[in-house]
Design a protein around this motif. Structure first.
Motif, short mmCIF file in Angstrom:
data_model
loop_
_atom_site.label_atom_id
_atom_site.label_comp_id
_atom_site.label_asym_id
_atom_site.label_seq_id
_atom_site.Cartn_x
_atom_site.Cartn_y
_atom_site.Cartn_z
N PHE A 101 22.59 -4.54 8.79
CA PHE A 101 21.69 -3.27 8.71
C PHE A 101 20.37 -4.03 8.43
O PHE A 101 19.91 -4.96 7.93
CB PHE A 101 22.08 -2.59 7.57
N ILE A 102 19.25 -3.17 9.14
CA ILE A 102 17.76 -3.49 8.84
C ILE A 102 17.42 -1.94 8.24
O ILE A 102 17.39 -1.02 8.65
CB ILE A 102 17.14 -3.39 9.91
N LEU A 103 17.20 -2.04 6.67
CA LEU A 103 16.65 -0.92 6.06
C LEU A 103 14.92 -0.86 6.11
O LEU A 103 14.45 -2.10 6.09
CB LEU A 103 16.90 -1.07 4.66
N ILE A 104 14.54 0.24 6.65
CA ILE A 104 13.02 0.31 6.68
C ILE A 104 12.70 1.35 5.77
O ILE A 104 12.88 2.42 5.99
CB ILE A 104 12.69 0.64 8.02
N MET A 105 12.21 1.01 4.60
CA MET A 105 11.92 1.85 3.42
C MET A 105 10.37 1.96 3.34
O MET A 105 9.63 1.04 3.53
CB MET A 105 12.50 1.30 2.00
N GLU A 106 10.05 3.22 2.92
CA GLU A 106 8.52 3.54 3.03
C GLU A 106 8.00 3.76 1.57
O GLU A 106 8.81 4.71 1.00
CB GLU A 106 8.23 4.80 3.89
N LYS A 107 7.15 3.16 1.10
CA LYS A 107 6.49 3.39 -0.29
C LYS A 107 5.84 4.99 -0.27
O LYS A 107 5.06 5.37 0.55
CB LYS A 107 5.69 2.52 -0.61
N GLN A 158 18.50 1.38 -4.58
CA GLN A 158 17.70 0.76 -5.59
C GLN A 158 16.16 1.24 -5.17
O GLN A 158 15.30 1.52 -5.87
CB GLN A 158 17.85 -0.61 -5.49
N PHE A 159 16.02 1.20 -3.78
CA PHE A 159 14.54 1.36 -3.33
C PHE A 159 14.21 2.86 -3.59
O PHE A 159 13.17 3.17 -3.97
CB PHE A 159 14.39 1.04 -1.70
N GLU A 160 15.16 3.68 -3.26
CA GLU A 160 15.00 5.41 -3.36
C GLU A 160 14.67 5.34 -5.04
O GLU A 160 13.94 6.41 -5.13
CB GLU A 160 15.93 6.00 -2.73
N ASN A 161 15.29 4.79 -5.85
CA ASN A 161 15.16 5.12 -7.17
C ASN A 161 13.97 4.45 -7.96
O ASN A 161 13.74 4.62 -9.09
CB ASN A 161 16.34 4.62 -7.95
N ILE A 162 13.13 3.71 -7.19
CA ILE A 162 12.09 3.09 -7.72
C ILE A 162 10.75 3.57 -6.89
O ILE A 162 9.77 3.35 -7.17
CB ILE A 162 12.07 1.65 -7.74
N GLY A 163 10.82 4.76 -6.12
CA GLY A 163 9.69 5.19 -5.37
C GLY A 163 9.54 4.88 -3.84
O GLY A 163 8.31 4.81 -3.51
N PHE A 164 10.68 4.71 -3.20
CA PHE A 164 10.66 4.71 -1.71
C PHE A 164 11.37 5.75 -0.94
O PHE A 164 12.42 6.45 -1.91
CB PHE A 164 11.19 3.28 -1.18
N LYS A 165 11.12 5.83 0.08
CA LYS A 165 11.97 6.88 0.87
C LYS A 165 12.69 6.19 2.01
O LYS A 165 11.93 5.29 2.53
CB LYS A 165 11.15 8.31 1.32
N THR A 166 13.56 6.82 2.50
CA THR A 166 14.13 5.85 4.05
C THR A 166 13.41 6.33 5.07
O THR A 166 13.40 7.50 5.27
CB THR A 166 15.49 6.11 3.75
N LYS A 180 0.82 -1.21 0.12
CA LYS A 180 0.12 0.19 0.06
C LYS A 180 0.85 1.09 0.08
O LYS A 180 2.01 1.12 0.35
CB LYS A 180 -0.84 0.08 1.30
N LYS A 181 0.45 2.42 -0.15
CA LYS A 181 1.24 3.67 -0.26
C LYS A 181 1.32 4.01 1.28
O LYS A 181 0.47 3.92 1.86
CB LYS A 181 0.19 4.74 -0.76
N GLY A 182 2.47 4.19 1.46
CA GLY A 182 2.99 4.12 3.05
C GLY A 182 3.46 2.84 3.61
O GLY A 182 3.85 3.02 4.67
#
Length: 425
Positions: A418-424, A370-378, A342-344
Motif C-alpha cells: 500500500f501507499i498511504l498518502i496522509m495529509e496534515k 496512527q496518523f489519523e489519531n495524531i492530526g492527519f486525514k487520509t 507544513k499544514k496541508g
C-alpha cells in the motif's frame, strides 16, 4: 479502515520497467534489501509537491527519495540509523568530478597491479595488519579472498579526498557478497562452500568503472548551481528517524518506505560491509539499534491504534514485544513527520502487510489509524502490485523471516503493498 477491498492500481506497478530501468544513474550502486524503486518515489514527488519544496525521508535507506528529490529540482532531507545506508545515500546524492574519479581509478589500478604482481607477500602482511580482526570475516571469506579484499581496502583508505574515498568504499561494499561464500541468491545469511570463487580485484575494478559512468549521468541531471552547492539542496545524516534534521513546518512532503517488523534482518544483510568498515563487532549488539528491537525496554508504550493492540494480543512471547516496540517506534516517527510538515503537507508511506505465527500483521491499517489519531486525514490509499522480478524475497508465514524459494510453505513476501498518502490537518 479495512484496506482489503482497495483495488489494485496497476499504473503504480511499473511492470514494464526492467532492472536496468530501476537502476538508472546512481540507483544501481548497491544491492539494498527491500528498497522501493525510484519510479515510485519519483511519481509521488511529482504528484504531491512542486519544484523547490523540501522532501523528507526518515528511513532513507540507500537514498532513493533523496536522489529523486534533487534530480526533480526539490530539496532532499533524509536520515537512517544504519551507517552503511548513510554512506551509500551520501555517495549516491553527491555530484563528483568524473575526471577526478577516473584519475583516482587509474592510480588505484596501478597500485593494485604492483601489490599483486611485484610485492604480494609484503602487501598482504601490511594490509592484514591494518584490517580489524573479526572472526565473522573469516567465517564469510576464504583466505585468498580476504587477502585481496584487505589489499583493496587498505589502498582505498589512503585516498585523501573523503568524498572520492567514500565513492570507492561503496564500490567495495557492493562486491563483498559476490566475493564471499554467502549463498549468492539468498537473502538469508547462508554459506555456500561450493560457491564459485570470484576474483575480488576484477569485481572491484568492474564495479568502479560502472559507477564512474553512472555518476556522470547523474551529474548531467543536476543544474550547475546544484552541482556547486549540493549541501544547500540535500541533507543526509546517520541518525534516528525520530530526530529529522529539518525545522518545524518547513517540509512539504514525506516519501518513505519504512522497514518491516523484522528490521533486525536488515542488520544481518548489511553485516559484510559493516564488518569490513568496523561498524559492527557483535551481530546481536548491532541488531539492537534497529527499529522494533525486542531489546528495548520502555516505561510506557503508546500506540494510538486499536488495530495494533488487537494484533499484539494474538501474538506470543518475543514476537509480541517486537511488534509492540515496532508500532511504538513508528508512532514516534510519525509524530516527528508531523512536526516538520507544513499544514496541508503530505506523508506518503509505502508499506505492505506480513504475517507472524499465523497472525496477519496489518501494517497499512495500523499506520493509517496512527496518523489519523495524531492530526492527519487520509488523502488517498493506493494498492500496488509488486512485479515478481523486483521481489526476490520470500518469507516464512510462521516466523515472518526471510526464506529460500525452495522451502516448503514459502510464499512471496509482499506481492502487493500500500501507499498511504496522509495529509496534515
Amino acid at each position: 479502515m479495512d484496506l482489503s477491498s482497495v483495488p489494485i492500481d496497476y499504473s503504480w506497478s511499473f511492470a514494464d520497467k526492467t532492472i536496468k530501468d530501476t537502476a538508472y544513474i546512481t540507483h544501481g550502486y548497491y544491492t539494498y534489501p527491500a528498497k522501493f524503486i525510484p519510479q515510485v518515489a519519483q511519481r509521488l514527488i511529482i504528484e504531491n509537491s512542486t519544484e523547490g519544496d523540501i522532501i523528507v525521508d526518515p528511513f532513507m535507506g540507500s537514498g532513493t527519495t533523496i536522489v529523486e528529490s534533487i534530480v526533480n529540482n526539490r530539496v532532499g532531507i533524509g536520515t537512517d540509523i544504519n551507517e552503511i545506508a548513510y554512506l551509500i545515500a551520501d555517495v549516491k546524492s553527491t555530484p563528483l568530478d568524473v575526471n577526478e574519479l577516473q584519475r583516482e581509478y587509474d592510480a588505484i589500478l596501478a597500485d593494485l597491479d604492483y601489490a599483486l604482481n611485484w610485492n604480494y607477500a609484503d602487501s598482504v602482511k601490511d594490509a592484514l595488519e591494518q584490517i580489524t580482526e573479526n572472526e565473522r570475516i573469516d567465517y564469510w571469506f576464504l583466505p585468498q579472498q580476504k587477502e585481496k579484499l584487505a589489499i583493496i581496502l587498505t589502498r582505498l583508505k589512503k585516498i585523501e579526498n573523503q568524498k572520492i574515498r567514500n565513492f570507492y568504499f561503496v564500490a567495495f561494499a557492493q562486491i563483498l557478497k559476490t566475493a564471499s561464500i554467502w549463498l549468492q541468491k539468498s537473502v538469508k545469511p547462508t554459506r555456500d562452500m561450493r560457491k564459485k570463487i570470484y576474483d575480488p580485484i576484477e569485481l572491484f575494478l568492474t564495479q568502479s568503472k560502472k559507477m564512474i559512468k553512472q555518476h556522470g549521468e547523474f551529474n548531467s541531471l543536476l543544474s550547475p548551481e546544484m552541482q556547486k552547492n549540493i549541501d544547500s539542496y540535500r541533507t543526509v545524516q546517520c541518525g534516528d528517524s525520530r530526530h529529522i534534521p529539518c525545522e518545524n513546518e518547513k517540509a512539504s512532503l514525506i516519501v518513505t518506505s519504512p522497514p518491516y517488523v523484522t528490521s533486525y534482518e536488515y542488520a544481518d544483510l548489511h553485516q559484510l560491509p559493516s564488518l569490513w568498515f568496523g561498524f559492527m563487532n557483535e551481530l546481536s549488539e548491532f541488531r539492537q539499534k534497529f527499529i522494533g528491537s525486542s531489546y528495548k525496554k520502555r516505561d510506557t508504550i503508546e500506540l494510538k491504534s486499536q488495530i495494533a493492540l488487537e494484533i499484539i494480543s494474538q501474538l506470543k512471547n518475543k514476537k509480541q514485544t517486537e511488534v509492540k516496540n515496532y508500532y511504538a517506534d513508528m508512532l514516534e516517527t510519525f509524530k516527528e513527520t508531523k512536526r516538520v510538515l507544513k499544514k496541508g503537507g503530505r506523508a506518503c508511506v509505502v508499506i505492505g502487510d506480513t504475517e507472524f505465527q499465523g497472525v496477519k500483521i496489518k501494517n497499512a491499517e495500523v499506520f493509517q489509524e496512527q496518523f489519523e489519531n495524531i492530526g492527519f486525514k487520509t488523502h488517498n490509499i493506493i494498492k500496488r502490485e509488486i512485479p515478481s522480478k523486483m521481489l526476490p524475497s520470500t518469507r516464512d508465514p510462521e516466523t515472518g523471516r526471510f526464506g529460500k524459494v525452495s522451502d516448503e510453505n514459502i510464499k512471496l513476501a509482499y506481492p502487493t503493498e500500500f501507499i498511504l498518502i496522509m495529509e496534515k490537518l
